[in-house]
Design a protein around this motif. Structure first.
Motif, mmCIF file in Angstrom:
data_model
loop_
_atom_site.group_PDB
_atom_site.id
_atom_site.type_symbol
_atom_site.label_atom_id
_atom_site.label_comp_id
_atom_site.label_asym_id
_atom_site.label_seq_id
_atom_site.Cartn_x
_atom_site.Cartn_y
_atom_site.Cartn_z
ATOM 1 N N ALA A 18 -77.122 -80.562 7.658
ATOM 2 C CA ALA A 18 -75.706 -80.178 7.720
ATOM 3 C C ALA A 18 -75.229 -79.698 6.349
ATOM 4 O O ALA A 18 -74.396 -78.799 6.251
ATOM 5 N N ALA A 19 -75.776 -80.286 5.295
ATOM 6 C CA ALA A 19 -75.424 -79.883 3.937
ATOM 7 C C ALA A 19 -76.139 -78.616 3.502
ATOM 8 O O ALA A 19 -75.719 -77.968 2.535
ATOM 9 N N ASP A 20 -77.207 -78.252 4.204
ATOM 10 C CA ASP A 20 -77.993 -77.068 3.845
ATOM 11 C C ASP A 20 -78.359 -76.311 5.116
ATOM 12 O O ASP A 20 -79.501 -76.326 5.563
ATOM 13 N N ARG A 21 -77.352 -75.649 5.712
ATOM 14 C CA ARG A 21 -77.541 -74.918 6.968
ATOM 15 C C ARG A 21 -78.645 -73.857 6.883
ATOM 16 O O ARG A 21 -79.403 -73.694 7.835
ATOM 17 N N PRO A 22 -78.754 -73.111 5.770
ATOM 18 C CA PRO A 22 -79.842 -72.119 5.694
ATOM 19 C C PRO A 22 -81.232 -72.745 5.833
ATOM 20 O O PRO A 22 -82.127 -72.143 6.439
ATOM 21 N N ALA A 23 -81.424 -73.932 5.305
ATOM 22 C CA ALA A 23 -82.714 -74.620 5.451
ATOM 23 C C ALA A 23 -82.961 -74.976 6.908
ATOM 24 O O ALA A 23 -84.089 -74.862 7.400
ATOM 25 N N ALA A 24 -81.924 -75.397 7.618
ATOM 26 C CA ALA A 24 -82.044 -75.707 9.043
ATOM 27 C C ALA A 24 -82.405 -74.453 9.828
ATOM 28 O O ALA A 24 -83.284 -74.483 10.693
ATOM 29 N N GLU A 25 -81.754 -73.348 9.521
ATOM 30 C CA GLU A 25 -82.042 -72.078 10.197
ATOM 31 C C GLU A 25 -83.487 -71.644 9.943
ATOM 32 O O GLU A 25 -84.177 -71.188 10.849
ATOM 33 N N GLN A 26 -83.931 -71.803 8.707
ATOM 34 C CA GLN A 26 -85.293 -71.409 8.348
ATOM 35 C C GLN A 26 -86.327 -72.246 9.094
ATOM 36 O O GLN A 26 -87.288 -71.721 9.652
ATOM 37 N N LEU A 27 -86.140 -73.561 9.110
ATOM 38 C CA LEU A 27 -87.086 -74.443 9.796
ATOM 39 C C LEU A 27 -87.047 -74.206 11.303
ATOM 40 O O LEU A 27 -88.093 -74.137 11.949
ATOM 41 N N ALA A 28 -85.851 -74.076 11.861
ATOM 42 C CA ALA A 28 -85.724 -73.876 13.308
ATOM 43 C C ALA A 28 -86.299 -72.527 13.738
ATOM 44 O O ALA A 28 -86.737 -72.377 14.877
#
Length: 64
Positions: A18-28
């Protein structure tokens, strides 16, 4: 006890992504198969992290 630890780790992963949405997008977005359109990238990334943790436990590995 173990399920409490896993639930805590999932909550921590959700907070981190939640604090690093771009990282979530990249992993997903990683992998060959496209992600389902209705699947939230934050949830996908958090659960991916938890599954990776579980699959890397000694109990999940077969040693010969």
């Amino acid at each position: 006890t173990e399920s409490g630890i896993l639930a805590g780790r999932l909550a921590k992963a959700r907070a981190q992504f939640a604090a690093d949405r771009p990282a979530a997008e990249q992993l997903a977005g990683a992998g060959e198969a496209p992600r389902a359109a209705g699947l939230d990238s934050l949830e996908h990334a958090a659960w991916t992290t938890l599954c990776s943790l579980l699959l890397n436990l000694d109990e999940a590995l077969m040693k010969r």
